[in-house]
Design a protein around this motif. Sequence first.
Motif, PDB file in Angstrom:
ATOM      1  N   PHE A   1      34.722  48.353  55.217  1.00 21.50           N
ATOM      2  CA  PHE A   1      33.652  47.844  54.395  1.00 21.50           C
ATOM      3  C   PHE A   1      33.803  46.649  53.837  1.00 21.50           C
ATOM      4  N   GLU A   2      32.915  45.611  54.210  1.00 23.09           N
ATOM      5  CA  GLU A   2      33.018  44.161  53.724  1.00 23.09           C
ATOM      6  C   GLU A   2      32.240  44.092  52.119  1.00 23.09           C
ATOM      7  N   LEU A   3      33.024  43.987  51.245  1.00 25.34           N
ATOM      8  CA  LEU A   3      32.358  44.005  49.810  1.00 25.34           C
ATOM      9  C   LEU A   3      32.513  42.522  49.367  1.00 25.34           C
ATOM     10  N   GLY A   4      32.160  41.493  49.785  1.00 26.05           N
ATOM     11  CA  GLY A   4      32.213  40.433  49.212  1.00 26.05           C
ATOM     12  C   GLY A   4      33.646  39.772  49.119  1.00 26.05           C
ATOM     13  N   ILE A   5      34.140  40.122  47.964  1.00 26.89           N
ATOM     14  CA  ILE A   5      35.576  39.444  47.631  1.00 26.89           C
ATOM     15  C   ILE A   5      36.623  40.284  48.113  1.00 26.89           C
ATOM     16  N   CYS A   6      36.468  41.351  48.841  1.00 29.54           N
ATOM     17  CA  CYS A   6      37.424  42.493  49.226  1.00 29.54           C
ATOM     18  C   CYS A   6      36.971  43.457  50.563  1.00 29.54           C
ATOM     19  N   ASN A   7      37.736  43.659  51.310  1.00 36.05           N
ATOM     20  CA  ASN A   7      37.585  44.680  52.361  1.00 36.05           C
ATOM     21  C   ASN A   7      38.190  46.003  51.964  1.00 36.05           C
ATOM     22  N   VAL A   8      37.224  46.984  52.083  1.00 35.50           N
ATOM     23  CA  VAL A   8      37.605  48.317  51.524  1.00 35.50           C
ATOM     24  C   VAL A   8      38.012  49.162  52.890  1.00 35.50           C
TER      25      VAL A   8
ATOM     26  N   ILE B   1      36.037  46.301  39.063  1.00 44.34           N
ATOM     27  CA  ILE B   1      35.286  45.611  38.183  1.00 44.34           C
ATOM     28  C   ILE B   1      34.962  44.386  38.747  1.00 44.34           C
ATOM     29  N   ASP B   2      35.860  43.680  39.578  1.00 47.83           N
ATOM     30  CA  ASP B   2      35.658  42.269  39.994  1.00 47.83           C
ATOM     31  C   ASP B   2      34.542  42.471  41.134  1.00 47.83           C
ATOM     32  N   VAL B   3      34.258  43.476  41.963  1.00 46.69           N
ATOM     33  CA  VAL B   3      33.534  43.763  43.060  1.00 46.69           C
ATOM     34  C   VAL B   3      32.206  44.003  42.456  1.00 46.69           C
TER      35      VAL B   3
ATOM     36  N   TYR C   1      20.842  34.343  42.703  1.00 47.64           N
ATOM     37  CA  TYR C   1      19.896  34.305  43.830  1.00 47.64           C
ATOM     38  C   TYR C   1      18.359  35.229  43.572  1.00 47.64           C
ATOM     39  N   GLU C   2      18.603  35.820  42.461  1.00 49.78           N
ATOM     40  CA  GLU C   2      17.332  36.832  42.225  1.00 49.78           C
ATOM     41  C   GLU C   2      16.243  35.899  41.567  1.00 49.78           C
ATOM     42  N   ALA C   3      15.193  35.680  42.347  1.00 53.51           N
ATOM     43  CA  ALA C   3      14.164  34.762  41.987  1.00 53.51           C
ATOM     44  C   ALA C   3      13.344  35.363  40.792  1.00 53.51           C
ATOM     45  N   LYS C   4      13.202  36.734  40.760  1.00 52.97           N
ATOM     46  CA  LYS C   4      12.255  37.296  39.657  1.00 52.97           C
ATOM     47  C   LYS C   4      13.144  37.493  38.509  1.00 52.97           C
ATOM     48  N   ASN C   5      14.529  37.215  38.391  1.00 59.76           N
ATOM     49  CA  ASN C   5      15.139  37.443  37.109  1.00 59.76           C
ATOM     50  C   ASN C   5      15.076  36.253  36.255  1.00 59.76           C
ATOM     51  N   ASN C   6      14.683  36.674  35.069  1.00 54.25           N
ATOM     52  CA  ASN C   6      14.245  35.649  33.917  1.00 54.25           C
ATOM     53  C   ASN C   6      15.738  35.467  33.003  1.00 54.25           C
ATOM     54  N   VAL C   7      16.737  36.088  33.146  1.00 54.27           N
ATOM     55  CA  VAL C   7      17.816  35.920  32.563  1.00 54.27           C
ATOM     56  C   VAL C   7      18.778  34.866  33.452  1.00 54.27           C
ATOM     57  N   ARG C   8      19.154  33.875  32.668  1.00 53.88           N
ATOM     58  CA  ARG C   8      20.145  32.975  33.344  1.00 53.88           C
ATOM     59  C   ARG C   8      21.455  33.280  32.871  1.00 53.88           C
ATOM     60  N   PHE C   9      22.248  33.798  33.762  1.00 52.88           N
ATOM     61  CA  PHE C   9      23.695  34.291  33.420  1.00 52.88           C
ATOM     62  C   PHE C   9      24.602  33.748  34.560  1.00 52.88           C
ATOM     63  N   SER C  10      25.862  33.929  34.305  1.00 58.71           N
ATOM     64  CA  SER C  10      27.143  33.808  35.350  1.00 58.71           C
ATOM     65  C   SER C  10      28.059  34.808  34.633  1.00 58.71           C
ATOM     66  N   THR C  11      29.150  35.040  35.425  1.00 62.20           N
ATOM     67  CA  THR C  11      30.137  35.993  35.093  1.00 62.20           C
ATOM     68  C   THR C  11      31.678  35.417  35.150  1.00 62.20           C
ATOM     69  N   THR C  12      32.687  35.901  34.912  1.00 61.34           N
ATOM     70  CA  THR C  12      33.838  35.732  35.201  1.00 61.34           C
ATOM     71  C   THR C  12      34.434  36.954  35.855  1.00 61.34           C
ATOM     72  N   ASN C  13      35.777  36.919  36.028  1.00 60.08           N
ATOM     73  CA  ASN C  13      36.377  38.293  36.554  1.00 60.08           C
ATOM     74  C   ASN C  13      37.596  38.408  35.700  1.00 60.08           C
ATOM     75  N   CYS C  14      38.404  39.526  36.028  1.00 58.96           N
ATOM     76  CA  CYS C  14      39.366  40.038  35.337  1.00 58.96           C
ATOM     77  C   CYS C  14      40.671  39.095  35.175  1.00 58.96           C
ATOM     78  N   VAL C  15      40.817  38.053  36.123  1.00 58.93           N
ATOM     79  CA  VAL C  15      41.949  37.283  36.070  1.00 58.93           C
ATOM     80  C   VAL C  15      41.627  36.263  34.813  1.00 58.93           C
ATOM     81  N   PHE C  16      40.416  35.956  34.296  1.00 63.40           N
ATOM     82  CA  PHE C  16      40.004  35.025  33.492  1.00 63.40           C
ATOM     83  C   PHE C  16      40.749  35.256  31.869  1.00 63.40           C
ATOM     84  N   LYS C  17      40.831  36.612  31.695  1.00 65.29           N
ATOM     85  CA  LYS C  17      41.604  36.714  30.609  1.00 65.29           C
ATOM     86  C   LYS C  17      43.108  36.153  30.413  1.00 65.29           C
TER      87      LYS C  17
END
Length: 573
Positions: free
Chosen positions: A310-317, A338-340, A351-367
């Motif tokens: 299975f292709e899950l963006g940042i990894c293949n399961v 967590i990262d997936v 990419y969500e056009a209907k979402n009114n919250v402007r946000f982004s995330t980091t990953n586990c390595v950021f810490k």
Amino acid sequence: MPTKNKFENIVASEDEVSKFRLPEPRDYNAEILKLEPKGSSHGLDMLTNEVTELRKELEKVNENNKAVEEKIDLGFNQIKKFVVNSNKQLLEDISLLFAKSGGSSYVIREVREPSKKHVDETFSGGLDFNGGHDAHVMRSNQNEESQVLKTSVRFADVENFERVSSKIEEDVAGIAIEKVLSEVVADINVQEAADVNTVGAQPVDCQKPLHTLDDFIFLDEDLSQINRTEESYLKKKAPVDQNKKKVTPKKRTLCVTRQFFETKHPFSYATGGHNESDLIDSFTKWLYMGTKKRGKKPYTDALNVISPAFELGICNVAEKHWFFKLAHSGQEWCDEHIDVIFYYLRKKGKYEAKNNVRFSTTNCVFKTKITTSFFQLCDAHENKKSYKVKDSDDIAQYIYGRRLLASTSWDKVDYILFPLNIKEGCHWIFVVFDIGQRSLEVYDSFPARDGVNFEVKTIVEMLSIVLPYYLSMVKFYDKRPELKATPKYSGIDEFEKIEFHFITKGVPRQQDDSLDCGVFVVAFAEFVSNGEHILNQQVKADILRKRFGAILWEYARRKQASDLQSEDERLDR
């Protein structure tokens, strides 16, 4: 038994015959069939009529062939006329060459590829020798007939030959090359005998016959290279070096590109939606199918394989156990789980056009990047040196939006979501960077009994000290000039640490003996992405585990069934 003993005329008894059921003897001579001719006068009449009809058809074919023969004769005349005009000078030069070599003596002469100057001076008739093959001029002994001149000839006037050849190929199909050569050679001899004193050539021995096209041996004895003019003489290309090895041409492969999967993320349902119950049931059946009742591993090696993965963006399961740890109660999540989920939340915010919250995330390595930069800052202060950060540092790339897939630059959002792992306690916490308020809000689903956990406080304080250095270096505040007018930013030094607050009242809490801290962190992040408050929310870890596993499983399965792939979100540096 001794080999000298022989037994003959052994006949089975009646008792043996009855037991073994031997076949009865057959007289094959009496079974020969007598072949007698079959037929009738009626069949003979039908055959005679068919022969008569075939003869009539043959007469019609012969009549049609007369028209074809006329076209062939016309083609012969055209090619003979062309060859006579284009090769007249060639035959004169070859006769002159033989005259200079002595004529009657036995000569072996090796003709190699001449230079351009030599060709212009000697062979002015538009033809030259092929340098890839040596030509030998030989004369036979008295007891043998004179042998022919062996050389390979190629036409220089390619354009004229192409024009005539193409015309003949249209009108004449499958002509016999022997007939053409015989008639052409005869005309060449007649024409050359008439014009021998007018072309300015040296006088030659009159008793020696003029050389004809029969004196040449081509590359193939069956003259097949003349029939393949498109492969040899008609192609405008330089002579091939025979010393070089032939290179097999590469096979053309059909390049098939997979289309992109239009669905950007699996979070199409809100928590508790109507369609999720059926989806979770299907996923649960797939998850527990083939599980073992005993043993450390829930599946056998054969049932654990997911093929294709299975292709899950940042990894293949490629293992079913990955989903088991994600969805089954009492299983601890790893960084990849967590990262997936944070990756798809990041895609939802981008990419969500209907979402009114402007946000982004980091990953586990950021810490880990934060703690490394913090200790470098402490070393600089101890050595009384200024702490300098670089544009190429990983933390700066996070802020630019270049470090992660589907990431967005921090100056274009209002919230940054951090999953932070406390390895000493094997615990996950959730931190939200509210850019407008210049504050870090900390949510811990398993807080310490006597207040705030010291290890958690240390990690958050590192984050609050390091971030301002990188925000200043990347000119973050210049990209958001409206922030300087707010009370939280006016009159504050850019390098001053960011305020942080531990939110304790009303935060959903996990059970004391559970390993659900990762589930709560992901649930908190989804609440923020939907614009919902985290406080006083109902978080049922067992249901959320299966929900997250089901939506990821269904998303990967849909993409795999349609043979689609996710669009690449990498940004150019």
